[in-house]
Design an enzyme around this catalytic site. Sequence first.
Site, PDB file in Angstrom:
ATOM      1  N   SER A 159      77.383  19.182  41.986  1.00 24.26           N
ATOM      2  CA  SER A 159      76.954  20.298  43.064  1.00 24.26           C
ATOM      3  C   SER A 159      76.444  19.779  44.200  1.00 24.26           C
ATOM      4  CB  SER A 159      76.107  21.518  42.500  1.00 24.26           C
ATOM      5  OG  SER A 159      76.112  22.667  43.132  1.00 24.26           O
ATOM      6  N   HIS A 169      78.571  28.880  42.567  1.00 27.96           N
ATOM      7  CA  HIS A 169      80.116  28.603  42.015  1.00 27.96           C
ATOM      8  C   HIS A 169      81.041  29.595  41.367  1.00 27.96           C
ATOM      9  CE1 HIS A 169      78.795  24.333  42.784  1.00 27.96           C
ATOM     10  NE2 HIS A 169      77.644  24.585  42.164  1.00 27.96           N
TER      11      HIS A 169
END
Length: 313
Positions: free
Chosen positions: A94, A203
């Site tokens: 991430s 996400h």
Amino acid sequence: MTSAFNLAFVFPGQGSQTVGMGRELRDAIAESKEIFRLADDALGFSLSKLCFEGPEVELRKTSNTQPALLTVSVAATEAIKSKGIRPSVAAGHSVGEYAALVAAGALEFTEAVRLVRKRGQLMQQAEELGTGTMAAIIGLSTEVVLEVVAQAQEAGIVDVATLNGPGQTVVSGETAAVERACEIAAEKGAKRAIKLNVSGAFHSRLMSDAAEAISGDLANCNIREAEIPIVANATADYVRKPDEIRAALAKQIVGAVRWEESVRRMVADGVTTFIEAGPGQVLQGLSKRIDSSVGIFGVGDVTSLDELVAALD
């Protein structure tokens, strides 16, 4: 100098932060100290003091956590490089992908820390709006989780957010749909299916506004061709060219972090040793579960740096 195709640097994502992180490296390594100075100057406040002293409630705010993690990870990278150790490939989980880009020479640190501060602010705004949630599903295969998500769509938007490793997946989306996914997962035999303590659907498609804003910032920043390949979260494939990197970072906000595939890709292409640069041991644990044959190290302080140097000597 240690440099071989089999050595990967990997960088942790949100959740690995702790008060005090990076202080030892700042005190002992000149190159690490410079990274903290650059961060403070670039952001206009003492991010280093927040890393070293907290308070924890401020460090946990996404707008602060993300640039703090980037800074500590890059400080750790510089400490490792000061010992003559260089990676042949990089990847980050991430927000850790930005540290990977800095390590690969694609992005200047000062530009990266400003970008990540903006990214964190955008994601924090989503949290404050309470636009969704996330849940961890433990003990089901990826294929079954995809079935769970498909069935839960009847209750609203829900997407796979992270594919961390065997039997460890996170889903993200509208609260009702995530709750329905937990119920279906439990029915299908999940060991655990629990909502996470977040109020943002990271996400997932609910982050599309943030992705659009980030895309605008990425279009205006100076990204160079990477000196080494980076495995992108969104595709589990290599990126090196500026346009590829921009596309991967924008897609990452709304797409799944394909971490298991990323690790397996690197191992398949010859990586035998992973070094997690930054706080915590999350990626070390995931890597062991994904492939127990690889060598795994972490560098977050002076002791672990010395242990790495001794092991690779």
